[in-house]
Design an enzyme around this catalytic site. Structure first.
Site, PDB file in Angstrom:
ATOM      1  CB  CYS A  30      -0.959  -0.039   1.186  1.00  0.00           C
ATOM      2  SG  CYS A  30      -2.346   1.107   1.042  1.00  0.00           S
ATOM      3  CD  GLN A  60       0.033   5.047  -1.732  1.00  0.00           C
ATOM      4  OE1 GLN A  60       0.266   5.887  -0.865  1.00  0.00           O
ATOM      5  NE2 GLN A  60      -1.102   4.358  -1.767  1.00  0.00           N
ATOM      6  CG  HIS A  76      -3.967  -4.030   2.836  1.00  0.00           C
ATOM      7  ND1 HIS A  76      -3.509  -3.691   4.088  1.00  0.00           N
ATOM      8  CD2 HIS A  76      -4.090  -2.856   2.159  1.00  0.00           C
ATOM      9  CE1 HIS A  76      -3.367  -2.366   4.173  1.00  0.00           C
ATOM     10  NE2 HIS A  76      -3.709  -1.844   3.006  1.00  0.00           N
ATOM     11  CD  GLU A  92      -2.380  -6.974   5.347  1.00  0.00           C
ATOM     12  OE1 GLU A  92      -2.860  -5.887   5.714  1.00  0.00           O
ATOM     13  OE2 GLU A  92      -1.802  -7.117   4.253  1.00  0.00           O
TER      14      GLU A  92
END
Length: 289
Positions: A46, A50, A140, A142
């Site tokens: 995430c 970036q 994500h 996870e």
């Protein structure tokens, strides 16, 4: 981390984790510089993606609509299908969990970064450096909204492929087949159980949503949620059944809070106001006599 390196305990990898705000708020570029200088691989999630995009010369944009806790289908690019990609062993198209409003702009991605995964509307979901052992995903892996089979496989590939030792002149792959999982995740308590649960999740992955929902209904479990959520419930149920059959579950010794958490994780329907009824419901669900 400097003291770790000086004491001979240099990390095998650093995870550039999710977080609020912008990468510059956390000086991620300085962190990435430090990792490169000390030859430590980096895996971003995430905000970590970036940060890599900005550090290597790309540009960030803002989504028209924030994707916070939203599932999305993604597909692999040609680069994402390569042998040493983070997505090795994963289908070309799968569902992931997104929690972001910033993103790396596809058309302004630096030439040193390969785009490895995209959404249907061309939002970058995966990148990998052409030379350095740095790669990242925008989603994500996870999250419960990402299939556990796919999420764990991505983490396994990150540990397996992101290594300075494996970056030879002709990019030969060093044998790194051992995946060390230190997580205390309920589905992955040791390597043998981890492999078993990956196989179970993979079996559920090929089933249709309708088939998954029907199986959950037959078990008396909630059949709502994304396909990844349905797979998590069935994988957890299978895992707990195996534990129960092997005498390793120990429901009777659990607290009411632990029993409620298990009931919620399984999506077990019905009310159970006390421990006695919780135990009865869970034992019936898991086939414990």
């Amino acid at each position: 981390m400097k003291s770790m390196i000086q004491s001979g305990q240099k990390p095998d990898m650093v995870v550039l984790s999710p977080g609020p705000g912008n990468p510059s708020d956390f000086e991620l570029s300085k962190t990435i510089n430090f990792l490169i200088e000390n030859e430590i691989p980096g895996f971003g999630v995430c905000l970590g993606l970036q940060g890599m995009v900005e550090h290597f010369g790309g540009t960030l944009g803002v989504l028209e609509y924030p994707m916070h806790g939203k599932p999305s289908p993604v597909h692999l690019t040609t680069e994402g299908e390569k042998e040493r990609s983070l997505f090795n062993g994963i289908p070309n198209r799968f569902e992931v969990a997104r929690y972001h409003s910033l993103h790396g702009i596809k058309d302004k991605m630096p030439s040193c970064l390969d785009i490895t995964a995209l959404t249907d509307d061309d939002i970058v979901m995966g990148i990998q450096h052409k030379v350095l052992p740095f790669a990242a995903v925008q989603f994500h892996p996870e999250s419960i909204l990402t299939s556990p089979f796919h999420g764990m496989k991505i983490l396994e590939n990150a540990l397996k492929y992101l290594s300075y030792e494996s970056k030879t002149v002709d990019v030969e792959a060093k044998d790194q087949n051992k995946f060390v999982n230190d997580s205390e995740n309920d589905l992955c308590e040791d390597s043998e159980v981890f492999d078993e649960n990956l196989e179970v999740a993979a079996d559920f992955e090929v089933m249709s949503v309708a088939e998954l929902k029907q199986r959950l209904k037959n078990l008396g479990l909630s059949s709502t949620g994304s396909k990844g959520n349905l797979i998590v419930k069935l994988t957890l149920w299978t895992h707990k059944c195996h534990e129960a059959n092997n005498g390793n579950l120990g429901l009777d010794s659990m607290t009411v809070a632990q029993l409620r958490e298990l009931k919620q994780g399984l999506g077990l329907k019905g009310t159970a106001p006390n421990k006695e009824q919780l135990l009865k419901s869970l034992k019936e669900c898991l086939g414990i006599v």
